[in-house]
Scaffold this active site. Structure first.
Site, short mmCIF file in Angstrom:
data_model
loop_
_atom_site.label_atom_id
_atom_site.label_comp_id
_atom_site.label_asym_id
_atom_site.label_seq_id
_atom_site.Cartn_x
_atom_site.Cartn_y
_atom_site.Cartn_z
N GLY A 30 0.79 -1.24 0.00
CA GLY A 30 0.00 0.00 0.00
C GLY A 30 0.82 1.28 0.00
O GLY A 30 0.35 2.31 0.49
N MET A 108 -4.43 -7.40 -6.51
CA MET A 108 -3.99 -8.55 -7.30
C MET A 108 -5.16 -9.43 -7.73
O MET A 108 -5.18 -10.63 -7.47
CB MET A 108 -2.96 -9.37 -6.50
CG MET A 108 -1.74 -8.56 -6.11
SD MET A 108 -0.89 -7.86 -7.55
CE MET A 108 -0.12 -9.33 -8.20
N ILE A 110 -8.11 -9.94 -11.09
CA ILE A 110 -8.65 -9.53 -12.38
C ILE A 110 -10.07 -9.07 -12.13
O ILE A 110 -10.85 -9.78 -11.48
CB ILE A 110 -8.62 -10.71 -13.37
CG1 ILE A 110 -7.16 -11.06 -13.70
CG2 ILE A 110 -9.41 -10.39 -14.63
CD1 ILE A 110 -6.99 -12.36 -14.43
N HIS A 127 0.54 0.72 -13.32
CA HIS A 127 1.31 -0.45 -13.74
C HIS A 127 2.79 -0.05 -13.80
O HIS A 127 3.11 1.01 -14.34
CB HIS A 127 0.82 -0.93 -15.11
CG HIS A 127 1.54 -2.14 -15.58
ND1 HIS A 127 1.30 -3.40 -15.07
CD2 HIS A 127 2.53 -2.29 -16.50
CE1 HIS A 127 2.10 -4.27 -15.66
NE2 HIS A 127 2.85 -3.62 -16.53
N ASP A 163 -4.13 -4.69 -18.38
CA ASP A 163 -3.31 -3.47 -18.53
C ASP A 163 -3.43 -2.87 -19.93
O ASP A 163 -2.44 -2.36 -20.49
CB ASP A 163 -1.83 -3.78 -18.19
CG ASP A 163 -1.68 -4.37 -16.80
OD1 ASP A 163 -2.35 -3.87 -15.87
OD2 ASP A 163 -0.88 -5.31 -16.63
C1 GRF Z 1 3.02 -1.20 -7.69
O1 GRF Z 1 4.25 -1.55 -8.24
C2 GRF Z 1 2.02 -0.99 -8.79
O2 GRF Z 1 2.61 -0.50 -9.96
C3 GRF Z 1 1.49 -2.38 -9.02
O3 GRF Z 1 1.43 -2.94 -7.73
C4 GRF Z 1 2.40 -2.34 -6.91
C5 GRF Z 1 1.69 -1.87 -5.67
O4 GRF Z 1 2.59 -1.43 -4.69
N1 GRF Z 1 0.20 -2.32 -9.68
P1 GRF Z 1 2.06 -0.80 -3.33
O5 GRF Z 1 1.19 -1.86 -2.64
O6 GRF Z 1 1.29 0.43 -3.65
O7 GRF Z 1 3.30 -0.52 -2.54
#
Ligand code: GRF
Length: 220
Positions: A30, A108, A110, A127, A163
């Site tokens: 996060g 994480m 879909i 992304h 994406d």
């Molecule tokens: C980031 O690298 C983002 O690009 C990807 O998931 C990761 C999330 O990181 N979608 P965090 O939980 O915000 O530290």
């Protein structure tokens, strides 16, 4: 209080004043949530984070939300029969919190049309690559394996592909010869923390127009 900028329409003024209610969907650490919450706390973003939702109970992002007094909800995907059923529960929760923008930040899962149709052009994602290069998982690893000299990050609207949605903002990040997945990820992450709040601000100010694949940013 600052006066009305000369070139703002009444509509833009109206949009700029409005505070929109945002949900951040997470599965992990996060840090992007933190960046958005910090910018909002400084008064830089016209948003209220109405809730943070995670499919995992151990996501540290939930702890971050609680520390800021933000409602942190665990919605366990294993309790549902499939993706659509899970997304229906998500939509019900998002409606309950009167959410107007759904921000995926390391979520994480879909997502299905059940969520996307309920929030048309109002679900965004970040992304860790310059799309359309290296979509899907392990984007930083993909970039290193391919040998690119520049990677970066992309904020985009979410559509039904992986994406593939219309691109809102991108930021380049150089790849160094001695980079590992960890060092490159850390450098990209720094840019994410700048870029994602900026995209949220543009959305919240009503400055994004989507036409096919093109996202136009209304300059003030
Ligand atoms: C980031 O690298 C983002 O690009 C990807 O998931 C990761 C999330 O990181 N979608 P965090 O939980 O915000 O530290």
């Amino acid at each position: 209080m600052a006066g009305k900028p000369w070139n703002w329409s009444e509509k833009q003024m109206g949009n700029a004043r409005k505070i929109i209610r945002v949900a951040v969907l997470v599965s992990g650490s996060g840090t992007n949530l933190q960046a958005i919450v910090d910018r909002a706390a400084k008064g830089d973003l016209p948003i209220e984070v109405a809730c943070v939702i995670s499919n995992r109970s151990d996501a540290y992002a939930l702890e971050r939300a609680r520390k800021h007094g933000i409602t942190a909800l665990h919605l366990d995907h294993r309790l549902f029969s499939g993706r659509e059923a899970y997304d229906a529960a998500l939509v019900a929760t998002l409606r309950e919190y009167q959410v107007e923008l759904v921000v995926l930040a390391g979520f994480m899962r879909i997502v299905t049309p059940v969520l996307l149709d309920a929030f048309p052009q109002a679900v965004i994602n970040i992304h860790p690559a310059l799309l359309p290069a290296f979509p899907g998982l392990d984007a930083q690893r993909q970039a290193l394996d391919y040998g690119v000299k520049v990677s970066g990050c992309t904020v985009h609207f979410v559509d039904q592909g992986t994406d593939t949605g219309p691109i809102i903002l991108q930021a380049p990040v150089p790849v160094m010869e001695n980079d590992t997945e960890e060092t490159l990820s850390a450098r990209i992450r720094q840019e994410e923390h700048r870029l994602y709040p900026e995209a949220v601000r543009l959305f919240a100010e009503g400055r994004l127009t989507v036409n096919g694949r093109q996202v136009t940013i209304c300059r003030l």
